[in-house]
Enzyme design. Sequence first.
Site, PDB file in Angstrom:
ATOM      1  N   VAL A  94      39.568  34.503  43.164  1.00 24.44           N
ATOM      2  CA  VAL A  94      38.322  34.809  42.459  1.00 24.44           C
ATOM      3  C   VAL A  94      37.227  33.839  42.843  1.00 24.44           C
ATOM      4  O   VAL A  94      36.086  34.230  43.092  1.00 24.44           O
ATOM      5  CB  VAL A  94      38.547  34.794  40.927  1.00 24.44           C
ATOM      6  CG1 VAL A  94      37.226  34.995  40.191  1.00 24.44           C
ATOM      7  CG2 VAL A  94      39.531  35.879  40.529  1.00 24.44           C
ATOM      8  N   ASN A 145      41.584  32.552  32.597  1.00 23.72           N
ATOM      9  CA  ASN A 145      42.261  33.149  31.443  1.00 23.72           C
ATOM     10  C   ASN A 145      43.185  32.158  30.750  1.00 23.72           C
ATOM     11  O   ASN A 145      43.666  31.219  31.388  1.00 23.72           O
ATOM     12  CB  ASN A 145      43.077  34.359  31.902  1.00 23.72           C
ATOM     13  CG  ASN A 145      42.200  35.548  32.194  1.00 23.72           C
ATOM     14  OD1 ASN A 145      41.303  35.854  31.447  1.00 23.72           O
ATOM     15  ND2 ASN A 145      42.481  36.226  33.304  1.00 23.72           N
ATOM     16  N   HIS A 178      39.446  39.160  25.780  1.00 27.84           N
ATOM     17  CA  HIS A 178      39.742  39.651  27.121  1.00 27.84           C
ATOM     18  C   HIS A 178      41.255  39.573  27.286  1.00 27.84           C
ATOM     19  O   HIS A 178      41.804  38.645  27.867  1.00 27.84           O
ATOM     20  CB  HIS A 178      39.028  38.821  28.186  1.00 27.84           C
ATOM     21  CG  HIS A 178      39.339  39.265  29.588  1.00 27.84           C
ATOM     22  ND1 HIS A 178      39.195  40.572  30.008  1.00 27.84           N
ATOM     23  CD2 HIS A 178      39.815  38.588  30.665  1.00 27.84           C
ATOM     24  CE1 HIS A 178      39.555  40.675  31.278  1.00 27.84           C
ATOM     25  NE2 HIS A 178      39.942  39.486  31.696  1.00 27.84           N
TER      26      HIS A 178
END
Length: 304
Positions: A13, A121, A176
């Site tokens: 990412v 995350n 999320h």
Amino acid sequence: MARTIGVIGIGHVGVTTSFNIVTKGLADTLVIIDNKPGWAEAERLDLADSLGGLSTYTEIVANDYSRLRDADVVIFSGGDISVIQNGDRNSEIKSTKAAIDDAAPQLAASGFHGVLIDISNPCDVAVTYWQQQLNLNRNQIIGTGTALDTYRMRRAVAAAMHVNVADVRGFNLGEHGESQFTAWSTVRVNNDPITDLPDFNMKDLNEAARLGGWQIFSAKHYTNFGIATIACEMAGAVMSDAHRIFPCSSYDDDYGVSIGHPTMIGRGGVISHPAMRLTSDEVQKYAHSATTIKENLAKLQALG
């Protein structure tokens, strides 16, 4: 003043985000940081090889926290996605905490006073933890939150309704993670409430939106393009003072935790929180999601 963006954590990412920043000309200076030996420098050279084919120029700096002092935005994508078990983002709590604990003192020592955008995350837990680690206003620390879930919902709706994804509006809210949900009361297709359309199948669309990311992850074992695009959009909104609304992870005073909900973003980070006019069922789902985030934050803090 030169526009500066930092990216901490140059995995799948982080490097995709960095590539977008360079090719879109979003910054005059890009600072990339990674603790794997030689990694950031290798990616710096690889990114620099693209400059000859671009109409913009970006100075690319590797592993220099001091250059983040006057950065407009720092995007944090540290952690280890390989530890995810059974599709649960909360499997990353330990590795993400370790990455934040490593980066936070160095970022603070640099004198950074811009806006931090977390990708890592569990996003909402990480954002709340970052807010506890840095001496910044909470409004300066946000996360991508349910913006990606919203993109996936819009993709699913557009495919089911045979419309362009740009003509689907609305939000996914909450964590999320598994407790996120589509607030169908907010969704419009070609400006019509989706709940008024005869071919609206809530069950099928819920599943399509919820499982969209895991379909990608189960094959690639990571996702990168969608989330990198959102991170760059949010960074651009900060740098241009766009006053743009994202369903991102930001602090909700009513629930005492950072959670995905509509947030107007500009130069200083959070500008305001537009009112959410949700159904009673959606309010309950949002509250449940906030409780889930708090429980996982407690697990992170228990690690010491």
